[in-house]
Motif scaffolding. Structure first.
Motif, PDB file in Angstrom:
ATOM      1  N   GLN A 347     -64.255  -3.559 -42.989  1.00 29.95           N
ATOM      2  CA  GLN A 347     -63.627  -3.638 -41.670  1.00 29.95           C
ATOM      3  C   GLN A 347     -62.353  -4.471 -41.711  1.00 29.95           C
ATOM      4  N   GLU A 348     -62.399  -5.581 -42.420  1.00 29.53           N
ATOM      5  CA  GLU A 348     -61.207  -6.415 -42.550  1.00 29.53           C
ATOM      6  C   GLU A 348     -60.123  -5.674 -43.316  1.00 29.53           C
ATOM      7  N   GLY A 349     -60.513  -4.929 -44.334  1.00 27.99           N
ATOM      8  CA  GLY A 349     -59.543  -4.134 -45.081  1.00 27.99           C
ATOM      9  C   GLY A 349     -58.881  -3.074 -44.224  1.00 27.99           C
ATOM     10  N   ILE A 350     -59.670  -2.448 -43.337  1.00 28.90           N
ATOM     11  CA  ILE A 350     -59.112  -1.459 -42.416  1.00 28.90           C
ATOM     12  C   ILE A 350     -58.060  -2.103 -41.526  1.00 28.90           C
ATOM     13  N   LEU A 351     -58.383  -3.273 -40.973  1.00 31.44           N
ATOM     14  CA  LEU A 351     -57.430  -3.970 -40.104  1.00 31.44           C
ATOM     15  C   LEU A 351     -56.127  -4.276 -40.830  1.00 31.44           C
ATOM     16  N   GLN A 352     -56.234  -4.753 -42.049  1.00 34.25           N
ATOM     17  CA  GLN A 352     -55.032  -5.086 -42.819  1.00 34.25           C
ATOM     18  C   GLN A 352     -54.170  -3.860 -43.073  1.00 34.25           C
ATOM     19  N   ARG A 353     -54.816  -2.744 -43.447  1.00 36.17           N
ATOM     20  CA  ARG A 353     -54.042  -1.532 -43.736  1.00 36.17           C
ATOM     21  C   ARG A 353     -53.403  -0.968 -42.473  1.00 36.17           C
ATOM     22  N   LEU A 354     -54.138  -1.001 -41.355  1.00 36.59           N
ATOM     23  CA  LEU A 354     -53.585  -0.451 -40.132  1.00 36.59           C
ATOM     24  C   LEU A 354     -52.481  -1.337 -39.555  1.00 36.59           C
ATOM     25  N   ARG A 355     -52.600  -2.634 -39.753  1.00 37.64           N
ATOM     26  CA  ARG A 355     -51.505  -3.511 -39.320  1.00 37.64           C
ATOM     27  C   ARG A 355     -50.240  -3.169 -40.087  1.00 37.64           C
ATOM     28  N   ALA A 356     -50.392  -2.872 -41.378  1.00 34.55           N
ATOM     29  CA  ALA A 356     -49.233  -2.506 -42.194  1.00 34.55           C
ATOM     30  C   ALA A 356     -48.625  -1.187 -41.734  1.00 34.55           C
ATOM     31  N   GLN A 357     -49.469  -0.318 -41.146  1.00 36.05           N
ATOM     32  CA  GLN A 357     -48.991   0.985 -40.679  1.00 36.05           C
ATOM     33  C   GLN A 357     -48.666   0.990 -39.187  1.00 36.05           C
ATOM     34  N   ASN A 358     -48.894  -0.143 -38.512  1.00 37.72           N
ATOM     35  CA  ASN A 358     -48.659  -0.241 -37.068  1.00 37.72           C
ATOM     36  C   ASN A 358     -49.490   0.785 -36.294  1.00 37.72           C
ATOM     37  N   VAL A 359     -50.773   0.894 -36.638  1.00 33.45           N
ATOM     38  CA  VAL A 359     -51.682   1.830 -35.988  1.00 33.45           C
ATOM     39  C   VAL A 359     -52.668   1.042 -35.131  1.00 33.45           C
ATOM     40  N   THR A 360     -52.974   1.563 -33.935  1.00 35.25           N
ATOM     41  CA  THR A 360     -53.938   0.889 -33.067  1.00 35.25           C
ATOM     42  C   THR A 360     -55.345   1.056 -33.615  1.00 35.25           C
ATOM     43  N   HIS A 361     -56.237   0.131 -33.258  1.00 36.38           N
ATOM     44  CA  HIS A 361     -57.575   0.166 -33.829  1.00 36.38           C
ATOM     45  C   HIS A 361     -58.584  -0.479 -32.880  1.00 36.38           C
ATOM     46  N   ASN A 362     -59.857  -0.226 -33.143  1.00 36.81           N
ATOM     47  CA  ASN A 362     -60.938  -0.838 -32.381  1.00 36.81           C
ATOM     48  C   ASN A 362     -62.123  -1.026 -33.328  1.00 36.81           C
ATOM     49  N   VAL A 363     -62.170  -2.173 -33.953  1.00 38.87           N
ATOM     50  CA  VAL A 363     -63.194  -2.416 -34.960  1.00 38.87           C
ATOM     51  C   VAL A 363     -64.553  -2.669 -34.320  1.00 38.87           C
ATOM     52  N   ILE A 364     -64.571  -3.206 -33.122  1.00 40.12           N
ATOM     53  CA  ILE A 364     -65.838  -3.566 -32.478  1.00 40.12           C
ATOM     54  C   ILE A 364     -66.763  -2.355 -32.375  1.00 40.12           C
ATOM     55  N   THR A 365     -66.210  -1.182 -32.028  1.00 35.73           N
ATOM     56  CA  THR A 365     -67.030   0.012 -31.852  1.00 35.73           C
ATOM     57  C   THR A 365     -67.068   0.877 -33.108  1.00 35.73           C
ATOM     58  N   ASN A 366     -66.490   0.395 -34.183  1.00 32.91           N
ATOM     59  CA  ASN A 366     -66.421   1.147 -35.433  1.00 32.91           C
ATOM     60  C   ASN A 366     -65.639   2.448 -35.284  1.00 32.91           C
ATOM     61  N   GLU A 367     -64.741   2.487 -34.303  1.00 32.15           N
ATOM     62  CA  GLU A 367     -63.899   3.661 -34.121  1.00 32.15           C
ATOM     63  C   GLU A 367     -62.453   3.234 -34.308  1.00 32.15           C
ATOM     64  N   VAL A 368     -61.762   3.909 -35.219  1.00 29.21           N
ATOM     65  CA  VAL A 368     -60.374   3.575 -35.502  1.00 29.21           C
ATOM     66  C   VAL A 368     -59.529   4.818 -35.294  1.00 29.21           C
ATOM     67  N   LYS A 369     -58.452   4.704 -34.569  1.00 34.08           N
ATOM     68  CA  LYS A 369     -57.597   5.847 -34.271  1.00 34.08           C
ATOM     69  C   LYS A 369     -56.774   6.201 -35.501  1.00 34.08           C
ATOM     70  N   ALA A 370     -56.823   7.468 -35.869  1.00 33.96           N
ATOM     71  CA  ALA A 370     -56.130   7.917 -37.071  1.00 33.96           C
ATOM     72  C   ALA A 370     -54.627   7.932 -36.846  1.00 33.96           C
ATOM     73  N   PRO A 371     -53.845   7.678 -37.913  1.00 33.54           N
ATOM     74  CA  PRO A 371     -52.398   7.785 -37.809  1.00 33.54           C
ATOM     75  C   PRO A 371     -52.022   9.190 -37.378  1.00 33.54           C
ATOM     76  N   ALA A 372     -50.908   9.313 -36.660  1.00 32.73           N
ATOM     77  CA  ALA A 372     -50.509  10.609 -36.132  1.00 32.73           C
ATOM     78  C   ALA A 372     -50.248  11.627 -37.231  1.00 32.73           C
ATOM     79  N   HIS A 373     -49.871  11.131 -38.433  1.00 30.62           N
ATOM     80  CA  HIS A 373     -49.534  12.075 -39.521  1.00 30.62           C
ATOM     81  C   HIS A 373     -50.763  12.541 -40.270  1.00 30.62           C
ATOM     82  N   ALA A 374     -51.921  11.958 -39.982  1.00 29.86           N
ATOM     83  CA  ALA A 374     -53.110  12.266 -40.777  1.00 29.86           C
ATOM     84  C   ALA A 374     -53.749  13.574 -40.334  1.00 29.86           C
ATOM     85  N   GLU A 375     -54.417  14.217 -41.270  1.00 27.36           N
ATOM     86  CA  GLU A 375     -55.127  15.459 -41.004  1.00 27.36           C
ATOM     87  C   GLU A 375     -56.286  15.182 -40.052  1.00 27.36           C
TER      88      GLU A 375
END
Length: 377
Positions: A347-375
């Protein structure tokens, strides 16, 4: 035995499977495809011997040929570094896209791929799925794919106004009031008469079939997990907006399951999540589509006895496209991963990577919004 997982920064399926594989003593690496080429290097060597090297970090190089299994979980479009000059971006994006298509289409003769790169590109196409499903004897809905207002109007009339629309791929619109997703939608006469909207781009129009419930059948090789999505509101066109799932084992005939397996063989895939509906007329289920890399962990969470994480880890280890481990006892489950120390680290790794990509996230619910370019999932 080593397994390589290709995915995007916030994919919980990938982290859970990596954990399960490592619990079984299998060395596992993740290649984040949404880091290329901005933060990842790749080299494709072609000569007497051909091999692909991926540099995840300056000191960490993956040679694809060293892995026994390759799981093509999520493949991102190339991500160009933000500091690239605007005049160069289109060129860089096109060149990177061509490289990625070549790289992901390369057949690794000694590697077990789930699913093979060339096959998955064809298997993603919904019109191809419907044609091939019909060829193996699966029931399919009457379908029109068009951007012709006249053709759509005739199709609407043919089915007495009972038709639905769906897009080729999922899409999310970001508005001032939040996000809007492209779900399957029933159409009315006002929408059918909107010629401008229909002509903008082709869409998939199908007869609306009264259903009792929906099936999600997940195939791992020959192993089939049959879940039933039962909508709270049976009038819903797309049960993803409101449904519960329960075990549907035995509710789909072996004849239908074998036709699904035949379809997978024709598409060249060994994993797939089938969406089918049980019509109220009581006849055989009707095929809607197959997602060659769909989501499945939620079904294990909701249905007792669905040891899908254990089965999928064994599937990757087996390197067998005809895998079938039915009858084994309880193994590793998604709930075990969520309770593990590795989950918090991931979870911490996800936060670090998404911060680097400037992507919004919600770790509390285990749901993370995918980058717009992702499949899409």
């Amino acid at each position: 035995m080593k397994v390589l997982i290709k995915t995007i920064a916030d994919d919980m399926h990938a982290f859970a499977v990596k954990w399960a594989l490592e619990q079984k003593g299998v060395e596992t690496a993740i290649w984040f495809t949404d880091n290329f080429p901005a933060r990842t290097e790749a080299s494709f060597h072609i000569g007497q011997t051909t091999h692909l090297d991926v540099v995840l970090r300056a000191q960490d190089t993956l040679r694809i040929a060293e892995f026994g299994t390759l799981w093509n979980r999520r493949i991102s479009q190339p991500v160009i570094a933000p500091d690239v000059h605007q005049a160069d971006r289109k060129f860089a994006e096109r060149e990177a896209a061509d490289f990625v298509q070549s790289m992901y289409s390369f057949e690794h003769s000694t590697i077990f791929e789930v699913n093979p790169g060339r096959a998955r590109r064809i298997a993603l196409l919904k019109p191809v799925q419907l044609v091939e499903a019909g060829k193996v004897g699966l029931r399919i809905p009457d379908t029109l794919i068009s951007n012709s207002p006249n053709q759509v109007a005739r199709f609407f009339k043919k089915h007495n106004g009972n038709i639905i629309f769906k897009s080729f791929s999922p899409h999310i619109w970001v508005t001032e009031n939040g996000e809007v997703s492209s779900l399957t939608t029933a159409l009315d006469e006002i929408q059918i008469n909107d010629s401008e909207a229909i002509s903008i781009t082709p869409g998939i129009y199908q007869e609306k079939i009264e259903k009792r419930h929906e099936y999600r059948i997940t195939f791992m090789g020959n192993r089939a997990f049959i879940a039933v999505n039962r909508s709270f509101d049976p009038s819903l066109v797309d049960s993803r907006t409101s449904s519960t799932a329960y075990d549907g084992t035995g509710m789909v005939s072996e004849s239908v399951l074998n036709r699904c397996r035949q379809l997978m063989k024709r598409l060249g895939i060994c994993f797939g999540c089938f969406d089918m509906i049980q019509p109220k007329d009581g006849n055989e289920p009707i095929f809607l589509e197959v997602n060659e890399m769909g989501q499945w962990l939620a079904y294990e969470r909701d249905i007792a006895g669905f040891d899908m994480l254990e089965a999928f880890a064994n599937f990757l280890i087996s390197r067998d496209p005809h895998f079938n481990d039915s009858g084994r006892g309880r193994g590793l489950r998604y709930s075990d991963y969520l309770a593990s120390p590795e989950f918090n680290v991931d979870q911490e790794g996800i936060l670090q990577r998404l911060r680097a990509q400037n992507v919004t996230h919600n770790v509390i619910t285990n749901e993370v919004k995918a980058p717009a370019h992702a499949e899409a999932a």
